[in-house]
Design a protein around this motif. Structure first.
Motif, PDB file in Angstrom:
ATOM      1  N   ALA A   1       5.804  -7.522   1.279  1.00  0.00           N
ATOM      2  CA  ALA A   1       5.685  -8.936   0.691  1.00  0.00           C
ATOM      3  C   ALA A   1       5.710  -8.673  -0.857  1.00  0.00           C
ATOM      4  O   ALA A   1       5.413  -7.722  -1.533  1.00  0.00           O
ATOM      5  N   ALA A   2       5.646 -10.193  -1.576  1.00  0.00           N
ATOM      6  CA  ALA A   2       5.752 -10.218  -2.899  1.00  0.00           C
ATOM      7  C   ALA A   2       5.184 -11.182  -3.409  1.00  0.00           C
ATOM      8  O   ALA A   2       4.971 -12.487  -2.537  1.00  0.00           O
ATOM      9  N   GLY A   3       4.518 -11.555  -4.758  1.00  0.00           N
ATOM     10  CA  GLY A   3       4.063 -12.637  -4.948  1.00  0.00           C
ATOM     11  C   GLY A   3       2.512 -12.245  -5.195  1.00  0.00           C
ATOM     12  O   GLY A   3       1.956 -11.308  -4.854  1.00  0.00           O
ATOM     13  N   ASN A   4       1.861 -13.196  -5.695  1.00  0.00           N
ATOM     14  CA  ASN A   4       0.326 -12.992  -5.888  1.00  0.00           C
ATOM     15  C   ASN A   4      -0.459 -14.098  -5.137  1.00  0.00           C
ATOM     16  O   ASN A   4       0.004 -15.047  -4.831  1.00  0.00           O
ATOM     17  N   VAL A   5      -1.888 -13.832  -4.574  1.00  0.00           N
ATOM     18  CA  VAL A   5      -2.616 -14.709  -4.256  1.00  0.00           C
ATOM     19  C   VAL A   5      -3.966 -14.676  -5.145  1.00  0.00           C
ATOM     20  O   VAL A   5      -4.205 -13.585  -5.816  1.00  0.00           O
TER      21      VAL A   5
END
Length: 659
Positions: A351-355
């Motif tokens: 997965a990619a991106g931030n939370v």
């Protein structure tokens, strides 16, 4: 950006599971005929010997399929034109499916031709949950038959179920390429591609029905999105031989109401305009002749999103936590930005991106302190209906864990709770919460996490706050007579989400709409508008504007009056609209009181209608011509006027009728 615990389509194989349901023969004998080596379909149905059963399975339930952890998926059998072409003019009236574990809900879905691997527009949708019996064949009668046109047709259903249940029945194969379609995780694919070489237990029953055939060519076309909430008419083409019809309309397939019944027409006005934003509406036309009624397919369209909705605050957390003030009451329990894929034991490593996550497995057991993240202030002084929307991943394993959202309108001195999660697993959900407490003011938002347990967390992805902007009033408004017309002019100093203006004229004591001019949305510049009313005669007239906002609210302008003097010349104007379908308006002026004849002729000179034959006063006149009984083509209209003062006038003009 991917979400925590997001299911990938490539993970479908591990999610699909075949339960060893008890194999069960059909209780009725259905013989199979073969089109070729792989295609098979039934020629008759025991329920109705005059019907045909379309199927790819062998008529026997072998197993059932579901998702290991539960969820929603859709199954379908595709029948291409080489099959449906044999039954053009007939209708799909029933569907038979084998259901192992009764799902909730279960929705029948039938699609029109798309591509060989992707269905087209949705022809039919019906929730049949209350009719479904588990571990059984289920015969569903469609509330509205689907007419067979010869296009490909996809027949199936969508189910939602819990883990450990397996609703979708299938045979033991071998898989037929069109008998095993499945929609899961945003894509259509063959069940066989996941090592499951079976065909769905889906049968479509086709039969001939009475009536002239179905209406076609819907406008808006079925499946159209972004339709204006001010749509004026529904239109279609009637079949040859139809003598009357019924039109139904509503916001659910099963909740359509009769809005027209009577003589043959090819359009009706949309009731209840302006419609709601972002709403799917359904409609159908039943055609009638001496032999009976053909129930039309259920068409649908979806209205535009509300352009008045403005974003007040958005954070996808790709730029870090700079928008937030984080308060830590001690220990390692803090809100932090976490890149997806950095912790493979909690999320897919690809997965990619931030939370934005609270205490992601960093707190020790027994932690009772609060961890908060505060953002603001945000300006909602010119907004109403403020809402909070976010994608979240909240997993509470130990009782007593909480995820809380609060808002404040006094800088954080006091807080109002608008959302609480407690011991509920809502991973990969999209939450929508009203925040009416902040309408018309500045506000702050606070995310709170309280966790006395171990191995849990709350994560937020794509947080959005938005609201509907309050509209403004219009300014000047004037009316001026110009020969046989009235010219309206008005202006606005500023506009906020102004959709446009309905122009209304008083007739017989009641205002009626005579035109529409689009607005400029939101602007701080002075905007000028004009509208010319050409459909009038001499006399005194009263006008007003109905200013409509994008959210459907409206306000009326002050009324203005104007006097139109009688013309001093004979004149026949071009009909409007032209071309037309099925009606148009013909304007003419008389220099003196006259005996007038106004007739319609076809291209070979035959008279097809007489619109005026009598004495009329001097001045402007308009006559409506309804040509619904005529065929498409070129027609001519001719006026002859003999004035009481001895003058005379004659003129001919061409018009075009298109159906």
């Amino acid at each position: 950006m991917y979400k925590l615990y997001r299911f990938f389509f490539s993970f479908l194989l591990s999610m699909l599971f075949i339960t060893t349901a008890i194999s069960q023969e059909l209780s009725r004998d259905i013989s199979r005929a073969h089109l070729d080596q792989v295609k098979r379909y039934n020629t008759t149905s025991q329920n109705n010997p005059n019907s045909t059963v379309l199927q790819w399975d062998d008529g026997v339930n072998f197993d059932a399929i579901g998702l290991t952890s539960g969820g929603t998926f859709e199954v379908s059998a595709r029948f291409d034109g080489s099959i449906t072409g044999l039954y053009v003019g007939q209708s799909l009236t029933q569907i038979e499916i084998y259901i192992n574990d009764a799902p909730s809900p279960c929705v029948i879905k039938i699609y029109d031709e798309g591509t060989p691997s992707l269905p087209g527009s949705l022809l039919y949708s019906e929730d049949v949950t209350s009719q479904i019996v588990g571990t059984s064949w289920n015969l569903i009668t469609l509330s509205s038959p689907v007419f067979i046109t010869g296009n490909d047709i996809w027949i199936g259903y969508e189910v939602t179920h819990s883990g450990g249940f397996f609703p979708a029945g299938c045979d033991d194969g071998p898989a037929v390429p069109d008998g095993d379609w499945i929609y899961f995780s945003g894509a259509w694919d063959h069940l066989n591609n996941f090592g499951l070489p079976y065909n769905w237990n889906i049968h479509g029953i086709v039969e001939s029905l009475s009536g002239p055939g179905p209406a076609t060519d819907p406008i808006p076309a079925s499946g159209t999105t972004g339709v204006s909430v001010n749509i004026s008419d529904l239109m279609w083409t009637n079949p040859a031989g139809a003598t009357s019809l019924e039109v139904y309309f509503g916001d659910t397939p099963g909740g359509m109401s009769l809005i027209y019944s009577g003589a043959l027409v090819n359009s009706v006005g949309v009731p209840g305009t302006p419609l709601n934003y972002s709403t799917t509406y359904y409609w159908k036309v039943n055609e009638i002749d001496g032999s009976g009624t053909t129930s039309g397919s259920t068409w649908n369209f979806t209205t535009e999103q509300n352009p008045a909705i403005a974003s007040i605050f958005f954070d996808d957390f790709e730029a870090g936590s700079g928008n937030w003030t984080i308060t830590n009451d001690g220990g390692n329990c803090v809100w932090e930005i976490i890149p997806l894929g950095s912790r493979p034991y909690t999320m897919p490593s690809t997965a990619a991106g931030n939370v934005f996550a609270a205490d992601a497995d960093l707190c020790g057991s027994g932690t009772v302190t609060n961890t908060t993240a505060v953002a603001g202030p945000f300006d909602a002084t010119n907004a109403t209906d403020v809402t909070l929307e976010f994608d979240n991943d909240w997993q509470a394993i130990i009782a007593g864990d909480f995820a809380i959202v609060d808002v404040s309108t006094d800088g954080g001195a006091t807080w109002t709770n608008i959302l609480t999660f407690d011991d509920v697993d809502v991973r990969n959900t999209h939450e929508f919460w009203p925040m009416s407490v902040v309408d018309g003011t500045n506000f702050w938002i606070r995310l709170v996490s309280i966790q006395p347990g171990w191995d849990w967390w709350w994560a937020v992805d794509n947080l959005l706050i938005q609201g509907v902007v309050i509209p403004v009033e219009l300014t000047s408004f004037t009316a001026k007579a110009n020969n046989n017309e009235v010219v309206l002019n008005w202006s606005t100093a500023t506009e906020t989400n102004n959709q446009g203006f309905d122009i209304e004229r008083k007739s017989n004591g009641q205002f009626e709409k005579v035109g529409y001019v689009a607005g400029f949305g939101t602007t701080t510049e002075v905007k000028a508008y004009t509208f010319t009313d050409k459909t009038i005669g001499s006399g005194n007239y009263t006008y007003r504007l109905k200013q409509v906002d994008f959210n459907g609210t409206f306000e009326y302008s002050p009324e203005v009056e104007v006097e139109v003097s009688a013309p001093k010349v004979y004149q026949l104007s071009q009909n409007y609209p032209n071309p037309f379908n099925p009606s148009t308006t013909i304007n003419f002026s008389l220099a003196a009181d006259s005996k007038v004849s106004l007739k319609i002729f076809d291209v070979i000179g035959q008279e097809v209608a007489q619109l005026v034959n009598g004495q009329l006063a001097a001045g402007q006149h308009n006559v409506n011509f309804d040509a619904r009984s005529l065929n498409s083509g070129v027609y001519f209209y001719k006026i002859e006027a003999n004035g009481v003062d001895g003058t005379s006038y004659s003129s001919v003009k061409k018009m075009i009728l298109t159906k």
